[in-house]
Design a protein around this motif. Sequence first.
Motif, PDB file in Angstrom:
ATOM      1  N   ILE A 138       0.840  -1.197   0.000  1.00 40.67           N
ATOM      2  CA  ILE A 138       0.000   0.000   0.000  1.00 40.67           C
ATOM      3  C   ILE A 138       0.875   1.247   0.000  1.00 40.67           C
ATOM      4  O   ILE A 138       1.415   1.661   1.029  1.00 40.67           O
ATOM      5  CB  ILE A 138      -0.953   0.019   1.218  1.00 40.67           C
ATOM      6  CG1 ILE A 138      -1.762  -1.271   1.280  1.00 40.67           C
ATOM      7  CG2 ILE A 138      -1.875   1.232   1.126  1.00 40.67           C
ATOM      8  CD1 ILE A 138      -2.625  -1.392   2.526  1.00 40.67           C
ATOM      9  N   CYS A 139       1.059   1.803  -1.175  1.00 39.61           N
ATOM     10  CA  CYS A 139       1.778   3.069  -1.341  1.00 39.61           C
ATOM     11  C   CYS A 139       0.994   3.878  -2.360  1.00 39.61           C
ATOM     12  O   CYS A 139       0.848   3.438  -3.507  1.00 39.61           O
ATOM     13  CB  CYS A 139       3.213   2.807  -1.827  1.00 39.61           C
ATOM     14  SG  CYS A 139       4.121   4.317  -2.254  1.00 39.61           S
ATOM     15  N   ILE A 140       0.455   5.007  -1.939  1.00 38.97           N
ATOM     16  CA  ILE A 140      -0.344   5.820  -2.857  1.00 38.97           C
ATOM     17  C   ILE A 140       0.265   7.207  -2.977  1.00 38.97           C
ATOM     18  O   ILE A 140       0.857   7.720  -2.031  1.00 38.97           O
ATOM     19  CB  ILE A 140      -1.814   5.945  -2.384  1.00 38.97           C
ATOM     20  CG1 ILE A 140      -1.914   6.659  -1.030  1.00 38.97           C
ATOM     21  CG2 ILE A 140      -2.481   4.575  -2.303  1.00 38.97           C
ATOM     22  CD1 ILE A 140      -3.344   6.907  -0.569  1.00 38.97           C
ATOM     23  N   ALA A 141       0.137   7.772  -4.155  1.00 43.57           N
ATOM     24  CA  ALA A 141       0.417   9.199  -4.316  1.00 43.57           C
ATOM     25  C   ALA A 141      -0.879   9.931  -4.008  1.00 43.57           C
ATOM     26  O   ALA A 141      -1.961   9.436  -4.327  1.00 43.57           O
ATOM     27  CB  ALA A 141       0.880   9.496  -5.729  1.00 43.57           C
ATOM     28  N   GLU A 142      -0.776  11.097  -3.374  1.00 42.36           N
ATOM     29  CA  GLU A 142      -2.000  11.862  -3.189  1.00 42.36           C
ATOM     30  C   GLU A 142      -2.369  12.534  -4.521  1.00 42.36           C
ATOM     31  O   GLU A 142      -1.496  13.037  -5.233  1.00 42.36           O
ATOM     32  CB  GLU A 142      -1.863  12.910  -2.072  1.00 42.36           C
ATOM     33  CG  GLU A 142      -3.209  13.558  -1.776  1.00 42.36           C
ATOM     34  CD  GLU A 142      -3.298  14.269  -0.428  1.00 42.36           C
ATOM     35  OE1 GLU A 142      -4.422  14.544  -0.013  1.00 42.36           O
ATOM     36  OE2 GLU A 142      -2.242  14.553   0.188  1.00 42.36           O
ATOM     37  N   ASN A 143      -3.651  12.526  -4.833  1.00 44.09           N
ATOM     38  CA  ASN A 143      -4.132  13.181  -6.058  1.00 44.09           C
ATOM     39  C   ASN A 143      -4.320  14.670  -5.754  1.00 44.09           C
ATOM     40  O   ASN A 143      -5.433  15.158  -5.577  1.00 44.09           O
ATOM     41  CB  ASN A 143      -5.441  12.531  -6.520  1.00 44.09           C
ATOM     42  CG  ASN A 143      -5.896  13.069  -7.875  1.00 44.09           C
ATOM     43  OD1 ASN A 143      -5.415  14.116  -8.328  1.00 44.09           O
ATOM     44  ND2 ASN A 143      -6.810  12.357  -8.498  1.00 44.09           N
ATOM     45  N   GLU A 144      -3.189  15.359  -5.681  1.00 41.54           N
ATOM     46  CA  GLU A 144      -3.224  16.778  -5.292  1.00 41.54           C
ATOM     47  C   GLU A 144      -3.941  17.622  -6.337  1.00 41.54           C
ATOM     48  O   GLU A 144      -4.566  18.634  -6.007  1.00 41.54           O
ATOM     49  CB  GLU A 144      -1.784  17.289  -5.090  1.00 41.54           C
ATOM     50  CG  GLU A 144      -1.032  16.545  -3.996  1.00 41.54           C
ATOM     51  CD  GLU A 144       0.426  17.009  -3.870  1.00 41.54           C
ATOM     52  OE1 GLU A 144       0.747  18.101  -4.373  1.00 41.54           O
ATOM     53  OE2 GLU A 144       1.227  16.260  -3.281  1.00 41.54           O
ATOM     54  N   GLU A 145      -3.843  17.190  -7.596  1.00 39.16           N
ATOM     55  CA  GLU A 145      -4.388  17.993  -8.697  1.00 39.16           C
ATOM     56  C   GLU A 145      -5.918  18.034  -8.642  1.00 39.16           C
ATOM     57  O   GLU A 145      -6.527  19.021  -9.072  1.00 39.16           O
ATOM     58  CB  GLU A 145      -3.918  17.415 -10.033  1.00 39.16           C
ATOM     59  CG  GLU A 145      -2.422  17.638 -10.284  1.00 39.16           C
ATOM     60  CD  GLU A 145      -1.477  16.829  -9.377  1.00 39.16           C
ATOM     61  OE1 GLU A 145      -1.915  15.800  -8.814  1.00 39.16           O
ATOM     62  OE2 GLU A 145      -0.314  17.231  -9.213  1.00 39.16           O
ATOM     63  N   GLU A 146      -6.547  16.974  -8.143  1.00 36.36           N
ATOM     64  CA  GLU A 146      -8.010  16.949  -8.106  1.00 36.36           C
ATOM     65  C   GLU A 146      -8.556  17.050  -6.688  1.00 36.36           C
ATOM     66  O   GLU A 146      -9.762  16.894  -6.472  1.00 36.36           O
ATOM     67  CB  GLU A 146      -8.526  15.681  -8.800  1.00 36.36           C
ATOM     68  CG  GLU A 146      -8.214  15.691 -10.289  1.00 36.36           C
ATOM     69  CD  GLU A 146      -8.795  14.509 -11.043  1.00 36.36           C
ATOM     70  OE1 GLU A 146      -9.715  14.714 -11.839  1.00 36.36           O
ATOM     71  OE2 GLU A 146      -8.311  13.378 -10.832  1.00 36.36           O
ATOM     72  N   SER A 147      -7.673  17.285  -5.737  1.00 30.19           N
ATOM     73  CA  SER A 147      -8.132  17.475  -4.364  1.00 30.19           C
ATOM     74  C   SER A 147      -8.517  18.937  -4.136  1.00 30.19           C
ATOM     75  O   SER A 147      -7.775  19.836  -4.545  1.00 30.19           O
ATOM     76  CB  SER A 147      -7.030  17.088  -3.377  1.00 30.19           C
ATOM     77  OG  SER A 147      -7.404  17.487  -2.066  1.00 30.19           O
ATOM     78  N   PRO A 148      -9.633  19.187  -3.479  1.00 30.32           N
ATOM     79  CA  PRO A 148     -10.003  20.566  -3.166  1.00 30.32           C
ATOM     80  C   PRO A 148      -9.274  21.091  -1.933  1.00 30.32           C
ATOM     81  O   PRO A 148      -9.397  22.273  -1.602  1.00 30.32           O
ATOM     82  CB  PRO A 148     -11.502  20.457  -2.895  1.00 30.32           C
ATOM     83  CG  PRO A 148     -11.674  19.066  -2.342  1.00 30.32           C
ATOM     84  CD  PRO A 148     -10.645  18.211  -3.037  1.00 30.32           C
ATOM     85  N   TRP A 149      -8.556  20.213  -1.262  1.00 29.30           N
ATOM     86  CA  TRP A 149      -7.934  20.564   0.013  1.00 29.30           C
ATOM     87  C   TRP A 149      -6.415  20.585  -0.117  1.00 29.30           C
ATOM     88  O   TRP A 149      -5.851  20.074  -1.074  1.00 29.30           O
ATOM     89  CB  TRP A 149      -8.336  19.549   1.099  1.00 29.30           C
ATOM     90  CG  TRP A 149      -9.807  19.498   1.367  1.00 29.30           C
ATOM     91  CD1 TRP A 149     -10.659  20.558   1.497  1.00 29.30           C
ATOM     92  CD2 TRP A 149     -10.596  18.304   1.539  1.00 29.30           C
ATOM     93  NE1 TRP A 149     -11.942  20.107   1.751  1.00 29.30           N
ATOM     94  CE2 TRP A 149     -11.926  18.731   1.792  1.00 29.30           C
ATOM     95  CE3 TRP A 149     -10.320  16.941   1.525  1.00 29.30           C
ATOM     96  CZ2 TRP A 149     -12.970  17.838   2.012  1.00 29.30           C
ATOM     97  CZ3 TRP A 149     -11.345  16.050   1.751  1.00 29.30           C
ATOM     98  CH2 TRP A 149     -12.653  16.492   1.999  1.00 29.30           C
TER      99      TRP A 149
END
Lengths: 364, 186
Positions: free
Chosen positions: A174-185
Amino acid sequence: MPGSARLDPDLAQLAIEHCYEQDWSDGLPLVPVSQPLLDRFLAQTGRGPQEIIGSLEQVGRECTVELAAINAAMAGCRPEYFPVVLAAFEALMLDRAARGGGFQSTSGPAPLIVVNGPVRGELGFNGTGGAFGPGFRANATVARSVGLIVRNVFGIKPQVLEQATQGLPGRWSICIAENEEESPWEPLAAEAGLPPGTSAVSATLLRTCEFVDNRHTQDPEQVLWDFADTISRTGALIFRETSCGVVFCPEHAQLLAGAGFGKDDVKDWLIEHCGRTQAELRRAGKDGVSENHVRFAAQTGDGAGSDGGFFRVLPSRQHVPLMVAGARNAAISMVVRVFGLWSGTPVAVETRADVPAEAVGRTR
Amino acid sequence: MPNAILDPTGGAGRAPAPGEGRGGVLAPRRGDLAGARVGLLVNTKQNAGLFLEEVGRLLAERHGAVSVLARTKVNFAQPAPEGLLKELSTECDVVITGIGDCGSCSASAVTDGVLLEGRGTPAAVICSDAFRGSADAIAALRGAPGYRYATTPHPVAVLNPDQVRDRAAAVLPDVVALLVSAAGAS
């Protein structure tokens, strides 16, 4: 594939089998590591090969940069992933439960590794469709590296020093990149105080991941109640309190943000609404709380409050880490059940500018 | 000459050399427990406190132990701090430690036992019988392969107080056997 005719699969197979015979493998084939490959990994960091990056007192073992590099190479990492492996391992070792007995635990917890910042794109960490995997080399091999370090460097192997009752699907993957581009936060690392745009890794141990599929309503509170139900289930309650995060898909995050919920508003809502009644806890034999905060079946009914009240289980915002990953194609999110408590401290990924020239020179 | 395949364990995966770690591990044993000062090292796992208290009580009642000193570990996953082990080995003639009833605490309970033996204090470690794998592995890792400990049937955490007391009575002969020398004082 030019050149593939010159590769020798039979020799490669012998080397892979050798690694199995040494009991180094997690069950899947390993990349046999030679000194030239190790050198390419070590050239990616300014840290010395013998620098100690983590230790487990209870098994009397220490992990050096060099041993981490050998295990990362075995896991299938490209050399340039190595600074992310180092950051992930360091971040995980900030988790008190990982330094304690987490790797030996009957619950068999899995590290959750979250990557923020430009390194996601530079190295190909996936944070959109299928973020929890499989299918992406960087995500899969960085997570696997941590598992191989625990196995080979700390010597904690299944059914021996590792006593997982059933283990956990996804452990060491379990290693995920955060989806910063589509996150509103704001991204997890920025929320924790790192300058925006910093490549960083956060990590904690999970008991499990549980989906919440709610493509049924646009009402933010109805959506949050759906999460509260999963978060509050009694099967996951061992202690008086618990920690539980959410990896929101972009659609859920955007729905909540569109209704005016910031990250802290979501955390506060969940803190307020996640919990069980005394009767529900009693029904599951978990209505009592001992001196060391472990739940038990109260014999007399005078356990933790007997007024029939509602007992909240998330004590603070730190107990509710929130992040965003996945595709924008459905309102499906993941509740991530934290084993102990996330340290709240992301670790910055070493950049090329941090690497001394003499270390870079080792790449030749 | 091809490159060597590198070892990811740092040499930790190698088997102990013949005889390595053996001998000199156990503290000298008494012939019996009459007059012995008993220490209890409670690891806070569910029912561990009551279980060890009952063992201590029975050692006094049936075997002539004169005192019982109970101490609690702050962190069940880790070996007991040196100061605590020093206190127990100074103030007590024998120590009971447990209950090894999880992955990490079964290992650390055995570690405490081995460390107490190294300080010259006989120890009886009590583990749930589901954790032999972990207990045996850590004993070997701590230089005491084959270190003997007492077991009680799994599960322990869900037992009621009467059941816990029955378990303590049942394991008592094994605990005594671990703490005394059949041949008398050694």
